[in-house]
Design a protein around this motif. Sequence first.
Motif, short mmCIF file in Angstrom:
data_model
loop_
_atom_site.label_atom_id
_atom_site.label_comp_id
_atom_site.label_asym_id
_atom_site.label_seq_id
_atom_site.Cartn_x
_atom_site.Cartn_y
_atom_site.Cartn_z
N LEU A 17 0.85 -1.18 0.00
CA LEU A 17 0.00 0.00 0.00
C LEU A 17 0.90 1.24 0.00
O LEU A 17 1.84 1.31 0.79
CB LEU A 17 -0.84 -0.04 1.28
CG LEU A 17 -2.05 0.87 1.38
CD1 LEU A 17 -3.07 0.52 0.31
CD2 LEU A 17 -2.67 0.73 2.76
N PRO A 18 0.64 2.21 -0.89
CA PRO A 18 1.49 3.41 -0.88
C PRO A 18 1.51 4.07 0.51
O PRO A 18 0.48 4.09 1.19
CB PRO A 18 0.80 4.32 -1.91
CG PRO A 18 0.02 3.40 -2.78
CD PRO A 18 -0.39 2.24 -1.92
N VAL A 21 -1.14 6.62 1.87
CA VAL A 21 -2.54 6.29 2.18
C VAL A 21 -2.82 6.47 3.67
O VAL A 21 -2.07 5.99 4.52
CB VAL A 21 -2.86 4.84 1.72
CG1 VAL A 21 -4.22 4.39 2.25
CG2 VAL A 21 -2.84 4.76 0.19
N ALA A 24 -8.76 3.67 4.51
CA ALA A 24 -9.19 2.61 3.60
C ALA A 24 -10.65 2.29 3.89
O ALA A 24 -11.07 2.36 5.04
CB ALA A 24 -8.34 1.36 3.80
N GLU A 46 -5.58 -2.98 -8.57
CA GLU A 46 -4.19 -2.65 -8.93
C GLU A 46 -3.23 -3.72 -8.41
O GLU A 46 -2.05 -3.68 -8.73
CB GLU A 46 -3.82 -1.27 -8.36
CG GLU A 46 -3.81 -1.23 -6.85
CD GLU A 46 -3.86 0.17 -6.28
OE1 GLU A 46 -4.14 1.13 -7.02
OE2 GLU A 46 -3.64 0.30 -5.05
N ARG A 83 -7.71 -4.36 -4.62
CA ARG A 83 -7.47 -3.04 -4.00
C ARG A 83 -7.27 -2.01 -5.09
O ARG A 83 -6.63 -2.31 -6.12
CB ARG A 83 -6.23 -3.11 -3.13
CG ARG A 83 -5.99 -1.84 -2.32
CD ARG A 83 -4.60 -1.84 -1.71
NE ARG A 83 -3.59 -1.48 -2.67
CZ ARG A 83 -2.31 -1.89 -2.64
NH1 ARG A 83 -1.91 -2.71 -1.70
NH2 ARG A 83 -1.46 -1.50 -3.56
N THR A 85 -6.16 2.21 -5.21
CA THR A 85 -5.86 3.45 -4.50
C THR A 85 -6.52 4.57 -5.29
O THR A 85 -6.12 4.88 -6.41
CB THR A 85 -4.34 3.68 -4.43
OG1 THR A 85 -3.74 2.46 -4.00
CG2 THR A 85 -4.01 4.76 -3.42
N ASN A 87 -7.08 7.84 -4.51
CA ASN A 87 -6.21 9.01 -4.57
C ASN A 87 -5.08 8.72 -3.60
O ASN A 87 -5.11 7.68 -2.93
CB ASN A 87 -6.99 10.31 -4.27
CG ASN A 87 -7.45 10.42 -2.84
OD1 ASN A 87 -6.82 9.91 -1.93
ND2 ASN A 87 -8.57 11.08 -2.62
N PRO A 88 -4.05 9.55 -3.52
CA PRO A 88 -2.88 9.14 -2.73
C PRO A 88 -3.21 8.84 -1.26
O PRO A 88 -2.47 8.15 -0.59
CB PRO A 88 -1.96 10.37 -2.84
CG PRO A 88 -2.38 11.05 -4.09
CD PRO A 88 -3.85 10.81 -4.23
N ARG A 89 -4.37 9.31 -0.80
CA ARG A 89 -4.68 9.15 0.63
C ARG A 89 -5.69 8.06 0.93
O ARG A 89 -5.88 7.69 2.08
CB ARG A 89 -5.19 10.49 1.20
CG ARG A 89 -4.18 11.61 1.06
CD ARG A 89 -4.82 12.93 1.38
NE ARG A 89 -5.19 13.03 2.78
CZ ARG A 89 -4.39 13.50 3.72
NH1 ARG A 89 -3.18 13.91 3.42
NH2 ARG A 89 -4.79 13.56 4.97
N ALA A 91 -7.51 4.27 0.00
CA ALA A 91 -7.56 2.98 -0.71
C ALA A 91 -8.95 2.38 -0.57
O ALA A 91 -9.58 2.49 0.49
CB ALA A 91 -6.53 2.03 -0.14
N TYR A 93 -10.82 -1.18 -0.62
CA TYR A 93 -10.69 -2.63 -0.62
C TYR A 93 -11.96 -3.21 -1.23
O TYR A 93 -13.06 -2.93 -0.75
CB TYR A 93 -10.46 -3.16 0.79
CG TYR A 93 -9.08 -2.82 1.31
CD1 TYR A 93 -7.95 -3.24 0.62
CD2 TYR A 93 -8.90 -2.09 2.48
CE1 TYR A 93 -6.68 -2.93 1.07
CE2 TYR A 93 -7.63 -1.78 2.93
CZ TYR A 93 -6.52 -2.20 2.23
OH TYR A 93 -5.27 -1.90 2.67
#
Length: 205
Positions: A17-18, A21, A24, A46, A83, A85, A87-89, A91, A93
């Motif tokens: 996970l980036p 994030v 979620a 992804e 999963r 993502t 946006n960058p913040r 995720a 599921y």
Amino acid sequence: MASANSAEPSGPEPDYLPSSVRGAVKILITGPFGVGKTTLVGSLSEITPLRTEETLTAAGVGVDDLTGRAGKRTTTVALDFGRITLNPRLALYLFGTPGQERFQPLWDDLSRGALGAVALVDVRRVGESFDILGRLEEQRIPFAVAVNTFPDSPVYPEDELRAALDLLPDVPILHCDVRDRTAAYDLLIDFVGHLQSTAVLELQS
Ligand SMILES: Nc1nc2c(ncn2[C@@H]2O[C@H](COP(=O)(O)OP(=O)(O)OP(=O)(O)O)[C@@H](O)[C@H]2O)c(=O)[nH]1
Ligand SMILES: [Mg+2]
């Protein structure tokens, strides 16, 4: 950095996970047998999706109706998991449910804690969706209907479909070919927009 002489294993990077994030949410991908749930989770995810497919056998003849589902060889016996993502913040599921009535206890477990659901519908078999739409309403899980468009699907005016599915006015009816990644993503964006507009989900930039 890995080099040709490195002792480190080569191959694709794991799909962590980036680190950006911060939150979620759980989204249910549901619908009756063979409507395209596993396909949709695969198109959106992804990461390599977790699948629990078992081969359809002669034992299912008379139970699992494959009419109009040429090429379908397997069925989900537990769940799909993927999963994305958003946006960058944030995720999402994605939990794909099994479609068959006999797996309802699993459906109940999987739906627990879902922020919202995409309810796939095959308009060639509208009646098969009644049970699941009823369950979503009973459990008060906000949902959008997503018509998975098969080549021989009849096209109904939205008000007819809404009446046939007995949908409340605030339930959006979306359309998609779940095999198409871009169409699947557009569907998800519309669905998330719906969750935002009903204040179920708040996206921070
Ligand atoms: N022509 C067409 N075929 C599709 C479409 N979506 C899915 N399929 C096919 O229809 C079948 C159903 O797909 P699945 O994704 O396994 O359906 P499911 O809802 O997960 O099925 P269960 O888990 O058994 O309930 C597969 O053979 C897909 O290739 C579509 O939009 N158009
Ligand atoms: Mg499936």
